[in-house]
Design an enzyme around this catalytic site. Structure first.
Site, short mmCIF file in Angstrom:
data_model
loop_
_atom_site.label_atom_id
_atom_site.label_comp_id
_atom_site.label_asym_id
_atom_site.label_seq_id
_atom_site.Cartn_x
_atom_site.Cartn_y
_atom_site.Cartn_z
N LYS A 1 23.29 38.58 29.14
CA LYS A 1 22.32 39.17 28.21
C LYS A 1 22.91 39.12 26.80
O LYS A 1 24.09 39.39 26.60
CB LYS A 1 21.95 40.59 28.61
CG LYS A 1 23.12 41.55 28.74
CD LYS A 1 22.66 42.90 29.27
CE LYS A 1 23.84 43.83 29.50
NZ LYS A 1 23.45 45.13 30.09
N ARG B 1 14.27 49.35 40.01
CA ARG B 1 15.59 48.75 40.16
C ARG B 1 16.47 49.57 41.10
O ARG B 1 17.44 49.06 41.66
CB ARG B 1 16.25 48.58 38.79
CG ARG B 1 16.60 49.89 38.10
CD ARG B 1 17.08 49.66 36.68
NE ARG B 1 18.26 48.82 36.66
CZ ARG B 1 18.48 47.85 35.76
NH1 ARG B 1 17.57 47.59 34.85
NH2 ARG B 1 19.57 47.15 35.78
N ARG C 1 26.68 41.71 39.68
CA ARG C 1 26.74 41.48 38.23
C ARG C 1 27.80 40.39 38.02
O ARG C 1 28.99 40.64 38.10
CB ARG C 1 27.14 42.75 37.49
CG ARG C 1 27.05 42.61 35.97
CD ARG C 1 27.68 43.81 35.26
NE ARG C 1 27.03 45.06 35.61
CZ ARG C 1 25.93 45.52 35.04
NH1 ARG C 1 25.36 44.82 34.08
NH2 ARG C 1 25.42 46.67 35.42
N GLU D 1 9.36 42.61 35.02
CA GLU D 1 9.35 43.79 34.15
C GLU D 1 7.93 44.32 34.03
O GLU D 1 6.97 43.55 33.97
CB GLU D 1 9.86 43.43 32.76
CG GLU D 1 11.29 42.98 32.68
CD GLU D 1 12.27 44.13 32.47
OE1 GLU D 1 11.83 45.20 32.01
OE2 GLU D 1 13.45 43.94 32.76
N LYS E 1 14.29 38.78 26.59
CA LYS E 1 14.71 40.00 27.27
C LYS E 1 13.79 41.13 26.84
O LYS E 1 13.85 41.59 25.70
CB LYS E 1 16.17 40.35 26.95
CG LYS E 1 16.69 41.51 27.79
CD LYS E 1 18.14 41.81 27.51
CE LYS E 1 18.68 42.83 28.50
NZ LYS E 1 17.83 44.03 28.62
N PHE F 1 10.12 36.97 36.07
CA PHE F 1 11.12 35.97 35.71
C PHE F 1 11.82 35.34 36.91
O PHE F 1 12.67 34.47 36.74
CB PHE F 1 12.17 36.56 34.75
CG PHE F 1 12.84 37.81 35.25
CD1 PHE F 1 13.82 37.78 36.23
CD2 PHE F 1 12.48 39.05 34.72
CE1 PHE F 1 14.43 38.93 36.68
CE2 PHE F 1 13.10 40.21 35.16
CZ PHE F 1 14.08 40.15 36.15
N ARG G 1 12.35 47.47 34.89
CA ARG G 1 12.55 46.44 35.91
C ARG G 1 11.75 46.79 37.16
O ARG G 1 11.76 47.93 37.63
CB ARG G 1 14.04 46.37 36.25
CG ARG G 1 14.45 45.26 37.25
CD ARG G 1 14.87 44.03 36.54
NE ARG G 1 15.38 43.01 37.45
CZ ARG G 1 16.66 42.68 37.58
NH1 ARG G 1 17.59 43.33 36.88
NH2 ARG G 1 17.02 41.71 38.39
N GLU H 1 15.63 33.13 28.28
CA GLU H 1 14.39 33.89 28.45
C GLU H 1 14.37 35.11 27.55
O GLU H 1 15.41 35.72 27.29
CB GLU H 1 14.27 34.35 29.92
CG GLU H 1 14.41 33.23 30.92
CD GLU H 1 14.55 33.72 32.35
OE1 GLU H 1 14.56 34.96 32.55
OE2 GLU H 1 14.67 32.89 33.26
#
Length: 532
Positions: free
Chosen positions: A403, A260, A397, A289, A240, A326, A245, A238
């Protein structure tokens, strides 16, 4: 019991079956000195296991009404949040006046609540008076702890990851249950209370609730799309976006937008609210986003997007922000958190239309490379590569999302700054940069003054002066609160900095005011660049 900062850990020898809430009727209130002692023990050891054991032992001794306060203190942030206390107010409140500890957690919590609720004319003097009375009852070790807590300087190696493990250990509840409840509630302190008083059954009652934000899933870095695909397997690749966010909750016509960091910014983003109201489903939780786009659908500068995003009031001079999504975490009564990404994306596509961030499903590095090229050609910063079989791991994470950017960038925290000279006289210029260590401390990895425009110099001088804690010559030490994105050519082994590495040709790209220090890159991530 701890006295004057000495560490004497009490034990909980009462047998309790796993997941069973403890009995507290005969327990005595825990003193602030006990928390200070455990904080000191946690700070002094580098062993994660020892930290967890020390924290868990204290947690078992807490009464129900002490739990949220104690956990908040031990992760370095009072439950009232930032109370707006400056160094001068704390300094002028006087010294510690007690030889023997008597302050309870409730005493300190009540004082902080009073300080937080005191505003308006005369508030500085009133706040100082509250702290003066508190410090008069505190031992030197207790007063030092409270000062650092109020100023955001309590870096004691008990950040949320370690505390989450300690809550599981102290309550006898499986770690996975604690993590999930904390992620879904966004509140580790309340999760600790539930675990310690109600066990696993209480935690299982915590669900994804429309209107209550969850911690966002986070991504690790990868050097290339090929490396990312090797880790994820078949993936959604996707674009970025270089935006802000957002997490959007809808219940009928009621729409809430969160950052976020779980802050409610609904009033700032009427265009996002209006866009989500056009979707078919009446109940939604979406991840996405907000970004400023020009007439050719190319992104505005990140600073312009964040300037508009940060405005408390929308006016005709602000650029409109476009919401693009997303992920879908809930739709019309059904939770999708545990469903594979491929299924969540199918649901999102069924109603989002042009509000979907462009993506391609593939396991072919060449195809993924084409997606990266298209993202860059359209002015975006790279791609996200996401395992199609992965659930949504709120607050984590992990390896499921990667990313990929065309240059090395790190999100680091400003630890100190030096006054400039020559043309930069009067500005705070040279930044001391830190990465997040395993024990919760920030480890210095380099300095830079490159990439700073006059506009950024002016902004950071104001922001860093407001966060100053002490000055040593021309160096101003600051609370580790500001995250800055640094571009660099790589890192090299170095004995100059505590992290054992130094940044090569580091320059400032931008400040990430949308990120918290806990989201900064780790020292392990910095060291991983040594081999590239």
């Amino acid at each position: 019991m701890a006295t004057n900062g000495d560490f004497h850990m009490a034990t909980d020898s009462t047998f309790r079956p796993v997941g069973t809430p403890k009995q507290t009727a005969t327990m005595q209130p825990v003193l602030l000195a006990d928390v200070v002692a455990v904080s000191g023990a946690v700070t002094r050891t580098r062993s994660r296991t020892a930290k967890i054991e020390a924290l868990a032992s204290l947690l078992r001794r807490l009464q129900p009404d002490e739990i949220t306060t104690a956990v908040a203190f031990l992760i370095g942030s009072p439950r009232q949040g930032r109370v707006g206390i400056g160094w001068a107010t704390v300094r002028d409140a006087g010294d510690a006046g007690a030889a023997t500890p008597t302050l309870t957690l409730g005493d300190v919590d009540a004082a902080i609540t009073s300080v937080a609720g005191t505003t308006g004319a005369g508030s500085v003097q009133a706040r100082r008076a509250v702290l003066t009375r508190l410090f008069a009852r505190a031992t030197p070790a207790e007063a030092d702890f409270v000062r650092r807590l109020l100023l955001g300087e309590l870096r004691q190696g008990a950040l949320e990851g370690v505390m989450t493990d300690a809550v599981a250990r102290g309550s006898g509840v499986p770690l996975a249950e604690v993590r999930r409840a904390a992620m879904l509630s966004g509140d580790l302190c309340e999760t600790a209370r539930l675990a310690l008083t109600g066990g696993a059954e209480a935690l299982r009652a915590v669900h994804l609730t429309v209107g209550r934000p969850v911690l966002p899933m986070l991504a690790s870095s990868a050097a290339s799309v090929a490396d990312a695909l090797e880790a994820t397997g078949p993936a959604s690749v996707e674009w970025k976006l270089d935006g802000a966010r957002i997490q959007v909750h809808r219940a009928g016509d009621d729409v809430c937008v969160f950052t976020r960091n779980l802050n409610d910014v609904t009033g700032r983003l009427p265009e996002v609210v209006a866009a989500v109201r056009t979707f078919g489903p009446r109940e939604l939780v979406l991840d996405g986003e907000a970004i400023g786009l020009d007439d050719d659908a190319r992104p505005q500068r990140f600073q312009e997007t964040m300037s508009r995003f940060g405005r408390q009031q929308v006016d005709e001079h602000g650029i409109p922000l476009t919401a693009l999504f997303f992920d879908c975490l809930r739709v019309d009564g059904g939770d999708l958190l545990d469903r594979p990404l491929a299924e969540r994306l199918d649901v999102l596509s069924s109603f989002a239309g042009g509000r979907r961030i462009p993506s391609t499903r593939t396991h072919d590095p060449a195809v993924a490379g084409d997606v990266l090229d298209a993202a860059l050609a359209n002015g975006h910063e790279g791609v996200m590569v996401k395992d199609l079989g992965s659930p949504y791991e709120a607050g984590r994470r992990g390896a499921a999302w990667r990313k990929v950017k065309p240059v090395h960038t790190l999100d680091l925290v400003v630890l100190a700054v030096e006054w400039g000279s020559g043309r930069r006289q009067g500005w705070l210029s040279n930044l001391h940069l830190g990465a997040r260590g395993e024990d919760g401390e920030f480890v210095m990895v380099g300095k830079t003054f490159k990439g700073l425009t006059d506009e950024l110099l002016t902004w950071q001088t104001e922001q860093l002066q407001a966060r100053a804690t002490r000055t040593e010559g021309h160096v101003v030490h600051v609370r580790p609160e500001l995250v800055v994105e640094i571009a660099l050519d790589g890192v090299q082994a170095s004995r100059r900095y505590p992290g054992g590495v130094a940044l090569r040709f580091a320059r400032v790209r931008r400040y990430r005011t949308d990120k918290a220090p806990a989201e900064a890159d780790t020292i392990e991530t910095v060291r991983s660049l040594l081999s590239r």
